[in-house]
Write a protein that holds these residues in place. Structure first.
Motif, short mmCIF file in Angstrom:
data_model
loop_
_atom_site.label_atom_id
_atom_site.label_comp_id
_atom_site.label_asym_id
_atom_site.label_seq_id
_atom_site.Cartn_x
_atom_site.Cartn_y
_atom_site.Cartn_z
N GLU A 107 167.04 94.97 -87.42
CA GLU A 107 166.24 94.23 -88.00
C GLU A 107 164.85 94.55 -88.15
O GLU A 107 164.00 94.62 -87.54
CB GLU A 107 166.05 92.80 -87.23
CG GLU A 107 167.41 92.06 -87.03
CD GLU A 107 168.00 91.96 -88.27
OE1 GLU A 107 169.39 91.86 -88.25
OE2 GLU A 107 167.43 91.44 -89.05
N TYR A 108 164.83 95.67 -89.47
CA TYR A 108 163.46 96.18 -89.89
C TYR A 108 162.76 95.60 -90.82
O TYR A 108 163.59 95.00 -91.83
CB TYR A 108 163.76 97.73 -89.96
CG TYR A 108 163.96 98.45 -88.69
CD1 TYR A 108 165.16 98.51 -88.07
CD2 TYR A 108 162.77 99.21 -88.04
CE1 TYR A 108 165.42 99.20 -87.05
CE2 TYR A 108 163.18 99.96 -86.83
CZ TYR A 108 164.34 99.92 -86.60
OH TYR A 108 164.42 100.64 -84.99
N ASP A 109 161.70 95.50 -90.82
CA ASP A 109 160.62 94.65 -91.80
C ASP A 109 160.63 95.31 -92.96
O ASP A 109 160.22 94.60 -94.16
CB ASP A 109 159.41 94.06 -91.19
CG ASP A 109 159.45 93.37 -89.96
OD1 ASP A 109 159.06 93.70 -88.73
OD2 ASP A 109 160.33 92.38 -90.03
N TYR A 110 160.25 96.75 -93.21
CA TYR A 110 159.69 97.30 -94.27
C TYR A 110 160.82 98.43 -94.27
O TYR A 110 161.09 99.24 -93.39
CB TYR A 110 158.34 97.80 -93.90
CG TYR A 110 157.30 96.69 -93.61
CD1 TYR A 110 156.93 96.40 -92.41
CD2 TYR A 110 156.76 95.90 -94.43
CE1 TYR A 110 155.89 95.36 -92.14
CE2 TYR A 110 156.12 94.82 -94.35
CZ TYR A 110 155.82 94.56 -93.25
OH TYR A 110 154.82 93.50 -92.93
N TRP A 111 160.78 99.00 -95.60
CA TRP A 111 161.88 99.99 -96.18
C TRP A 111 161.11 100.80 -97.20
O TRP A 111 160.51 100.19 -97.87
CB TRP A 111 163.06 99.36 -96.59
CG TRP A 111 163.80 98.74 -95.43
CD1 TRP A 111 163.76 97.21 -95.15
CD2 TRP A 111 165.15 99.05 -94.79
NE1 TRP A 111 164.51 97.13 -93.96
CE2 TRP A 111 165.55 98.12 -93.88
CE3 TRP A 111 165.67 100.33 -94.60
CZ2 TRP A 111 166.35 98.05 -93.06
CZ3 TRP A 111 166.72 100.65 -93.71
CH2 TRP A 111 167.08 99.53 -92.97
N GLY A 112 161.38 102.09 -96.95
CA GLY A 112 161.08 103.10 -98.08
C GLY A 112 162.18 102.90 -99.44
O GLY A 112 163.14 102.31 -99.04
#
Length: 121
Positions: A107-112
């Motif tokens: 559950e990661y909030d930011y993505w490249g």
């Protein structure tokens, strides 16, 4: 807001190495757990590696364990993925991700936007 930019992808032959970088904007990089995921054509996104905000306790997906190494430099707001002994099955778009207290989850909030890695046989 956190902005992630991956770099370092490319076309390599099997057995070669690459190092991916992910530059993260924002002053709170050191508080984020970081991870790398990848997605091959026609396949679901796959977890590759993660590391705590402190730079400790890296862990890896089974398919890359022993060949890939995740690291981070909090002074440079950058996380890295060193990939050795690359194989054609490693061909994918590689994504960097950031999240607070995300270590051990997906559950990661930011993505490249991702960087393409292509391994030829």
């Amino acid at each position: 807001q956190v902005h992630l930019v991956e770099s370092g992808g490319g076309l390599v032959q099997a057995g070669c190495s690459l190092r991916l970088s992910c530059a993260v904007s924002g002053r709170t990089f050191s508080s984020y757990d970081m991870a790398w995921f990848r997605q091959a054509p026609g396949k679901e996104r796959e977890f590759a590696a993660a590391i705590r905000w402190s730079g400790t306790s890296p862990y890896y997906g089974d398919s890359v364990k022993g060949r890939f190494t995740i690291s981070r430099d909090n002074a440079k707001n950058t996380v890295y993925l060193r990939m050795n002994s690359l194989q054609p099955e490693d061909t994918a778009v590689y994504y960097c991700a950031a999240g607070r207290a995300a270590y051990g989850t997906y559950e990661y909030d930011y993505w490249g936007q991702g960087t393409q890695v292509t391994v030829s046989s």
